[in-house]
Design a protein around this motif. Structure first.
Motif, PDB file in Angstrom:
ATOM      1  N   ARG A 173       0.837  -1.023  -0.019  1.00 24.91           N
ATOM      2  CA  ARG A 173       0.128  -0.094   0.141  1.00 24.91           C
ATOM      3  C   ARG A 173       0.851   1.396  -0.118  1.00 24.91           C
ATOM      4  NH1 ARG A 173      -3.912  -2.333   4.847  1.00 24.91           N
ATOM      5  NH2 ARG A 173      -5.024  -3.716   3.858  1.00 24.91           N
ATOM      6  N   THR A 174       1.995   1.159   0.225  1.00 24.46           N
ATOM      7  CA  THR A 174       2.981   2.223   0.391  1.00 24.46           C
ATOM      8  C   THR A 174       4.181   2.003  -0.494  1.00 24.46           C
ATOM      9  OG1 THR A 174       4.296   1.435   2.197  1.00 24.46           O
ATOM     10  CG2 THR A 174       2.214   2.614   2.921  1.00 24.46           C
ATOM     11  N   ASN A 175       5.120   2.856  -0.626  1.00 21.88           N
ATOM     12  CA  ASN A 175       6.512   2.755  -1.365  1.00 21.88           C
ATOM     13  C   ASN A 175       7.346   2.673  -0.481  1.00 21.88           C
ATOM     14  OD1 ASN A 175       6.640   5.275  -0.814  1.00 21.88           O
ATOM     15  ND2 ASN A 175       6.812   6.114  -3.126  1.00 21.88           N
ATOM     16  N   GLY A 176       7.357   2.451   0.925  1.00 18.78           N
ATOM     17  CA  GLY A 176       8.242   2.597   2.046  1.00 18.78           C
ATOM     18  C   GLY A 176       9.303   1.436   1.837  1.00 18.78           C
ATOM     19  N   LEU A 177       9.074   0.426   1.188  1.00 23.75           N
ATOM     20  CA  LEU A 177      10.342  -0.547   0.958  1.00 23.75           C
ATOM     21  C   LEU A 177      10.867  -0.725  -0.260  1.00 23.75           C
ATOM     22  CD1 LEU A 177       7.904  -3.473   2.644  1.00 23.75           C
ATOM     23  CD2 LEU A 177      10.099  -2.682   3.578  1.00 23.75           C
ATOM     24  N   GLU A 178      10.488   0.122  -1.320  1.00 24.97           N
ATOM     25  CA  GLU A 178      10.949   0.228  -2.518  1.00 24.97           C
ATOM     26  C   GLU A 178      12.300   0.650  -2.346  1.00 24.97           C
ATOM     27  OE1 GLU A 178       9.908   1.827  -6.956  1.00 24.97           O
ATOM     28  OE2 GLU A 178       8.304   2.124  -5.270  1.00 24.97           O
ATOM     29  N   GLY A 179      13.170  -0.122  -3.092  1.00 24.57           N
ATOM     30  CA  GLY A 179      14.576   0.115  -3.095  1.00 24.57           C
ATOM     31  C   GLY A 179      15.442  -0.057  -2.025  1.00 24.57           C
ATOM     32  N   VAL A 180      14.897  -0.403  -0.815  1.00 24.89           N
ATOM     33  CA  VAL A 180      15.478  -0.612   0.344  1.00 24.89           C
ATOM     34  C   VAL A 180      16.683  -1.862   0.177  1.00 24.89           C
ATOM     35  CG1 VAL A 180      15.552  -1.839   2.585  1.00 24.89           C
ATOM     36  CG2 VAL A 180      13.678  -0.118   2.003  1.00 24.89           C
ATOM     37  N   ILE A 181      17.934  -1.266   0.807  1.00 25.47           N
ATOM     38  CA  ILE A 181      19.023  -2.033   0.829  1.00 25.47           C
ATOM     39  C   ILE A 181      19.343  -2.618   2.068  1.00 25.47           C
ATOM     40  CG2 ILE A 181      21.505  -2.243   0.174  1.00 25.47           C
ATOM     41  CD1 ILE A 181      21.268  -0.054  -1.884  1.00 25.47           C
ATOM     42  N   VAL A 182      19.484  -4.075   2.085  1.00 25.12           N
ATOM     43  CA  VAL A 182      19.641  -4.800   3.326  1.00 25.12           C
ATOM     44  C   VAL A 182      20.831  -5.415   3.294  1.00 25.12           C
ATOM     45  CG1 VAL A 182      18.578  -6.426   4.596  1.00 25.12           C
ATOM     46  CG2 VAL A 182      17.163  -5.279   3.188  1.00 25.12           C
ATOM     47  N   PRO A 183      21.763  -5.014   4.284  1.00 23.39           N
ATOM     48  CA  PRO A 183      23.101  -5.775   4.367  1.00 23.39           C
ATOM     49  C   PRO A 183      23.042  -7.027   4.963  1.00 23.39           C
ATOM     50  CG  PRO A 183      22.980  -3.359   5.380  1.00 23.39           C
ATOM     51  CD  PRO A 183      21.574  -3.858   5.254  1.00 23.39           C
ATOM     52  N   PRO A 184      24.045  -8.010   4.898  1.00 24.69           N
ATOM     53  CA  PRO A 184      24.186  -9.225   5.652  1.00 24.69           C
ATOM     54  C   PRO A 184      23.706  -8.887   7.083  1.00 24.69           C
ATOM     55  CG  PRO A 184      26.016  -8.736   4.270  1.00 24.69           C
ATOM     56  CD  PRO A 184      25.454  -7.628   4.384  1.00 24.69           C
ATOM     57  N   LYS A 185      22.912  -9.981   7.508  1.00 27.24           N
ATOM     58  CA  LYS A 185      22.659 -10.291   9.033  1.00 27.24           C
ATOM     59  C   LYS A 185      21.497  -9.055   9.469  1.00 27.24           C
ATOM     60  CE  LYS A 185      26.826 -12.578  10.305  1.00 27.24           C
ATOM     61  NZ  LYS A 185      27.828 -12.773  11.259  1.00 27.24           N
ATOM     62  N   ALA A 186      21.088  -8.022   8.689  1.00 28.21           N
ATOM     63  CA  ALA A 186      20.336  -7.141   9.206  1.00 28.21           C
ATOM     64  C   ALA A 186      18.906  -7.528   8.704  1.00 28.21           C
ATOM     65  CB  ALA A 186      20.598  -5.727   8.424  1.00 28.21           C
ATOM     66  N   GLY A 187      18.060  -7.194   9.675  1.00 18.61           N
ATOM     67  CA  GLY A 187      16.654  -7.608   9.438  1.00 18.61           C
ATOM     68  C   GLY A 187      16.360  -9.062   9.289  1.00 18.61           C
ATOM     69  N   LEU A 188      15.257  -9.361   8.646  1.00 15.89           N
ATOM     70  CA  LEU A 188      14.864 -10.853   8.355  1.00 15.89           C
ATOM     71  C   LEU A 188      15.582 -11.269   7.046  1.00 15.89           C
ATOM     72  CD1 LEU A 188      13.341 -13.593   8.938  1.00 15.89           C
ATOM     73  CD2 LEU A 188      11.270 -12.332   7.746  1.00 15.89           C
ATOM     74  N   GLY A 189      15.650 -10.385   6.110  1.00 13.25           N
ATOM     75  CA  GLY A 189      16.028 -10.648   4.782  1.00 13.25           C
ATOM     76  C   GLY A 189      17.906 -10.932   4.916  1.00 13.25           C
TER      77      GLY A 189
END
Length: 286
Positions: free
Chosen positions: A53-69
């Motif tokens: 419903r939002t674009n808040g996750l678009e383009g998010v870069i997730v480093p190793p071990k950060a967050g679930l991803g």
């Protein structure tokens, strides 16, 4: 993801395969939100979304071990949290975009190629409840399909890069043999993929190899072999028996014989050897 080398302009975007698989999984898993991203240099970048419903996750870069991803990329295995905001098993670097989207229960499944994560698929709902077996199974199957697809593309890149390092085939017998091996492998690989576009591209690449050996495009001949007839002849050219060809192409020996007879008829020859010789003369084989 490989982005350079002789096949970089020929390889379809892996993001396109990711998007198509995500769309299919959204229907199969029946969850509110699905999204995904590719892994480059150990960092996951979110890029594909359905149901947000939002674009808040678009383009998010997730480093190793950060967050679930990031944890999934690091451990190279699926993980799930039933209440993202309160989970003690993950870091909370991305609470703002995740909770801003209203996501609570989230599943993340890595696409593993060669032992490393190349992409991550997510399924999520906006309630604090475990995702069902149907959803988990759909995402695991999707990840396996993507893993196979990307592995095939990597192998094509590897083979074409190796080919580019070889000498000109008509001057170097070893290089000519390598071209013929690559040609046959491209034909075999085409049978293993489900993506119709990629299948056609693999066959087109093999046709280009055939014409490149003497500088004559294969399409200039009036004789047209079917894709399967070419598949069989390319392996005959390597000295394979009918049984070996059947194993490589996942068909029966009788089917191989049928395609070989058809090809020989079109080429107006009476032996396997003559078929290969004439096909090469017509630039239908390298």
């Amino acid at each position: 993801m490989p982005v350079s080398g002789p096949s970089s302009l020929l390889r379809p975007r892996d993001g396109d395969a990711l998007r198509a698989e995500l769309r299919r999984t959204a229907a199969d898993a029946q969850v509110s939100v699905v999204f995904a991203g590719e892994v480059r240099e150990s960092h996951l970048q979110l890029s594909e979304f359905f149901g947000t419903r939002t674009n808040g996750l678009e383009g998010v870069i997730v480093p190793p071990k950060a967050g679930l991803g990031g944890l999934v990329v690091d451990r190279a295995r699926p993980l799930t949290v039933a209440d993202y905001g309160r989970s003690s098993s993950i870091t909370h670097h991305f609470d703002r975009p995740v909770l801003g989207e209203g996501l609570r229960s989230i599943l993340a499944v890595p696409v593993i190629v060669g032992g490393a994560a190349r992409a991550v698929l997510y399924g999520a709902i906006r309630e604090c409840a475990p995702l069902g077996d149907r959803a988990v199974g759909a995402f695991v199957q999707a990840a396996r399909r993507l893993s196979d697809e990307i592995a095939v593309r990597d192998e094509v890149d590897r083979r074409l890069a190796m080919l580019a390092r070889q000498s000109t085939p008509d001057r170097d017998p070893m290089a000519a043999a390598e071209v013929r091996e690559v040609h046959a492998e491209l034909r075999s690989l085409a049978q293993t993929v489900t993506d119709t576009g990629l299948k056609q591209q693999l066959r087109a690449l093999s046709d280009r190899l055939a014409g490149a050996c003497d500088g004559t495009p294969a399409s200039t001949t009036a004789i047209v072999l079917s894709p399967r007839e070419t598949d069989v002849l390319s392996h005959v050219a390597l000295g394979c028996t009918n049984v070996e060809i059947a194993q490589r192409l996942s068909v029966t020996p009788e089917t191989v014989k049928s395609y070989l007879r058809s090809a020989m008829g079109k080429l107006d020859v009476h032996t396997r050897h003559e078929a290969v010789v004439v096909a090469r003369r017509l630039s239908l084989l390298p």
